[in-house]
Design an enzyme around this catalytic site. Structure first.
Site, PDB file in Angstrom:
ATOM      1  N   SER A 166       4.768   2.416   7.755  1.00 45.56           N
ATOM      2  CA  SER A 166       4.526   1.237   6.922  1.00 45.56           C
ATOM      3  C   SER A 166       5.752   0.849   6.113  1.00 45.56           C
ATOM      4  O   SER A 166       6.370   1.688   5.465  1.00 45.56           O
ATOM      5  CB  SER A 166       3.376   1.508   5.950  1.00 45.56           C
ATOM      6  OG  SER A 166       2.146   1.280   6.557  1.00 45.56           O
ATOM      7  N   HIS A 203       0.809  -1.216   0.000  1.00 43.03           N
ATOM      8  CA  HIS A 203       0.000   0.000   0.000  1.00 43.03           C
ATOM      9  C   HIS A 203       0.847   1.274   0.000  1.00 43.03           C
ATOM     10  O   HIS A 203       0.336   2.357  -0.269  1.00 43.03           O
ATOM     11  CB  HIS A 203      -0.989   0.000   1.174  1.00 43.03           C
ATOM     12  CG  HIS A 203      -0.376   0.162   2.528  1.00 43.03           C
ATOM     13  ND1 HIS A 203      -0.089  -0.902   3.356  1.00 43.03           N
ATOM     14  CD2 HIS A 203      -0.019   1.260   3.221  1.00 43.03           C
ATOM     15  CE1 HIS A 203       0.403  -0.466   4.490  1.00 43.03           C
ATOM     16  NE2 HIS A 203       0.468   0.851   4.436  1.00 43.03           N
ATOM     17  N   ASP A 225       0.117  -7.682   1.285  1.00 45.94           N
ATOM     18  CA  ASP A 225       0.460  -6.269   1.430  1.00 45.94           C
ATOM     19  C   ASP A 225       1.976  -6.063   1.501  1.00 45.94           C
ATOM     20  O   ASP A 225       2.483  -5.307   2.321  1.00 45.94           O
ATOM     21  CB  ASP A 225      -0.202  -5.658   2.666  1.00 45.94           C
ATOM     22  CG  ASP A 225      -0.092  -4.131   2.683  1.00 45.94           C
ATOM     23  OD1 ASP A 225       0.012  -3.538   1.591  1.00 45.94           O
ATOM     24  OD2 ASP A 225      -0.085  -3.540   3.789  1.00 45.94           O
TER      25      ASP A 225
END
Length: 376
Positions: free
Chosen positions: A222, A98, A128
């Site tokens: 992230s 993402h 992901d």
């Protein structure tokens, strides 16, 4: 699985100031850093801690910092920011899907401030995860040392390193709060960066058998590193539980963050580097949340609603109506928990599936296969 408001901790936030994050105060202990161990090392650690109870986090931060980068991805809607970890001297960097989904261009900034162009090598929306590669990798890249997430213990001290809110080089410390925590993030249409027409690729919901940590993780973390006190990578930070502020739908860390175990992330990364795509393990069942009697008690688990013939599940003797309560001894308390347990494994791996059937506990072994592209 407890319902968690898991917020993908990617960019959409911007900062003009670069600061150095601080760690929790610790009593100093003697620590030594070793030479760069290179990609995939599991036998040596960059830091030898003298006191495991009170680690010298300054030594850990100094050893790990050069292996963690800031990633900026330009999309049609603006710039997203995230983090990544250097896997090898060829410039392959592991991050979250993402972070770079829909990226028209990608740039990577090292800890010394140098910024380089990069391209997306491969993405895997199911887990992901993604790998980007520096277009012209410089000399002196420091690959991160790969650890063993299967050896983690609840209560073990850990450090998160990344680029939260655009503040590059930030470190925070905490502990492993829980292991094998099934976390499900909302399914989104992920734009395929390899498609020049920007068509979205259909993806399943991301279900991870995550490491839960109290180390503060915020948007922008992230793809960054979760490391143990010795500086070994044990997880890729990917999501946070959040209490919505009611206006933007986002807020900062509340002390519950999640990381993809490196056992799973490293296996996917190797595939993405080799081919640009990733394959996944397959059991061959449809499930729902369910309960069954276990003696005088009730157990939650994944209820088998159907079994596909000719699959590992069928060969193991799993039947519709069985309640799966464990995989290789790891408790399964829901349908998502079973999905997460299978996804973190690889094709060809033999697993023990524990089921309740008619009040009896059965242990059934089978070898997982590669998931067919047409399977749900």
């Amino acid at each position: 699985m407890a319902l968690l408001a898991a917020l993908l901790a990617s960019g959409g936030t911007y900062a003009a100031t670069r600061v150095v994050g601080s760690t929790d105060a610790q009593n100093p202990s003697t620590a030594q850093t070793s030479s760069d161990p290179g990609r995939g090392t599991s036998s040596s650690a960059p830091v030898a801690q003298a006191n495991a109870v009170a680690p010298d986090w300054t030594a850990t931060a100094a050893a790990v910092g050069p292996s963690v980068v800031a990633i900026a991805a330009m999309t049609s809607s603006g710039e997203d920011q995230g983090s990544g970890v250097i896997l090898d001297r060829s410039g392959h960097i592991l991050t979250n899907n993402h972070v770079v989904s829909g990226a028209q261009s990608v740039s990577v900034t090292l800890t010394d401030g140098r910024t380089y162009k990069a391209s997306v090598r491969g993405t895997d929306a199911t887990t992901d995860l993604a790998v980007v590669k520096l277009t012209t990798p410089p000399e002196g890249l420091k690959p991160i040392s790969i650890g063993d997430s299967s050896a983690l213990k609840v209560g073990q001290p850990v450090m998160a390193v990344g680029n939260p809110l655009g503040l590059a080089g930030t470190v925070t410390t905490g502990i492993v709060s829980a292991l094998d925590r099934p976390v499900k993030t909302s399914s989104q249409e992920q734009a395929d960066p390899t498609n020049p027409f920007g068509q979205p690729q259909t993806s399943e919901p991301v279900v991870t058998n995550a490491i839960q940590t109290s180390a503060a993780i915020n948007p922008g973390n992230s793809g960054g590193a979760l490391v143990d006190a010795s500086g070994k990578l044990i997880g890729i930070n990917s999501a946070i539980a959040t209490l919505s502020d009611g206006s933007t739908g986002q807020s900062g860390s509340i002390g519950i963050g999640f990381a993809i175990p490196i056992r799973e992330a490293n296996a996917i990364a190797k595939q993405l580097i080799a081919t640009g795509t990733a394959q996944h393990a397959f059991l061959g069942v449809s499930t729902s949340d369910g309960t069954a009697s276990d003696g005088s008690a009730q157990r939650d688990g994944a209820k088998i609603t159907s079994v596909v013939s000719g699959t590992p599940a069928a060969e193991a003797g799993i039947k519709a109506g069985d309640l799966v309560i464990a995989v290789d001894g790891v408790p399964v308390g829901s349908s998502d928990s079973l999905i997460a347990n299978i996804r973190e494994r690889t094709a060809g791996e033999t697993v023990k599936i524990t089921v309740l059937r008619g009040g009896r506990t059965l242990n059934l072994k089978t070898k997982l296969v590669t998931k067919p592209s047409t399977s749900e």
